[in-house]
Design an enzyme around this catalytic site. Sequence first.
Site, PDB file in Angstrom:
ATOM      1  N   HIS A  17      -6.891  11.784 -38.904  1.00 14.45           N
ATOM      2  CA  HIS A  17      -6.664  13.148 -38.401  1.00 14.45           C
ATOM      3  C   HIS A  17      -7.991  13.914 -38.325  1.00 14.45           C
ATOM      4  CE1 HIS A  17      -2.463  12.626 -40.307  1.00 14.45           C
ATOM      5  NE2 HIS A  17      -2.236  12.739 -39.018  1.00 14.45           N
ATOM      6  N   LYS A  41      10.052  12.168 -40.983  1.00 13.42           N
ATOM      7  CA  LYS A  41       8.840  11.866 -41.745  1.00 13.42           C
ATOM      8  C   LYS A  41       8.785  12.650 -43.052  1.00 13.42           C
ATOM      9  CE  LYS A  41       5.927  10.210 -38.084  1.00 13.42           C
ATOM     10  NZ  LYS A  41       4.648  10.292 -37.438  1.00 13.42           N
ATOM     11  N   ARG A  91      -3.703   5.945 -31.625  1.00 15.50           N
ATOM     12  CA  ARG A  91      -4.184   4.754 -32.325  1.00 15.50           C
ATOM     13  C   ARG A  91      -3.864   3.506 -31.527  1.00 15.50           C
ATOM     14  NH1 ARG A  91      -0.984   6.534 -37.530  1.00 15.50           N
ATOM     15  NH2 ARG A  91       0.241   7.279 -35.769  1.00 15.50           N
ATOM     16  N   SER A 129      -0.389   8.086 -42.311  1.00 10.01           N
ATOM     17  CA  SER A 129      -0.033   8.893 -43.485  1.00 10.01           C
ATOM     18  C   SER A 129       1.040   8.191 -44.319  1.00 10.01           C
ATOM     19  CB  SER A 129       0.507  10.252 -43.046  1.00 10.01           C
ATOM     20  OG  SER A 129      -0.477  10.976 -42.363  1.00 10.01           O
TER      21      SER A 129
END
Length: 159
Positions: A17, A41, A91, A129
């Site tokens: 990030h 999440k 990504r 994460s």
Amino acid sequence: MTSVVYPGSFNPITNGHRDIVERALRLFDKVIVAVGTSADKDPETYLAERIGLCRLALSEFGKRVEVEGFNTLLVDYARAKDTRFVVRGLRTISDFDYEHQMIAMNQTLDPDIEYVLLPTSRQWSALSSSRVREIAGLGGDISAFVHPAVAAHYQRTNG
Ligand code: ADP
């Protein structure tokens, strides 16, 4: 002054990030990191905690980076912050699929917002994460993946 909104869960903020924030600052004068809650999440994690960790991890960028929570539609949030730009990190190709869907829906809601997708540096392209949380939860060392303030926070809460 041109600003951009960088929305996400940041649960927690990682070096990936931070890489995107740093790249976005090459294109925009200001980056507004908008910390939201994503239902799939781990929404349990306190928003205030995620915001606090983002502020610590991004403090080196000074006033050019602002961090706040948001719980409205992204397009409405961008308008409220007086910008038409949103940045997201990429990504892998699966990130692209996800972003493509989000952008297409948001473009229907507000066609005037532009989306900038920035590829992360290769070093962070396999970093997420959720993996960081998993490793930290099992007592592993996450210092290679996150800012020292984030690593220290997880060490404290696990210890
Ligand atoms: P969300 O729940 O909205 O996907 P995340 O915090 O998981 O929130 O991600 C926010 C943004 O940061 C997304 O655009 C995501 O693709 C990007 N991102 C996440 N991890 C990385 C990384 N390692 N490198 C670059 N971008 C990343």
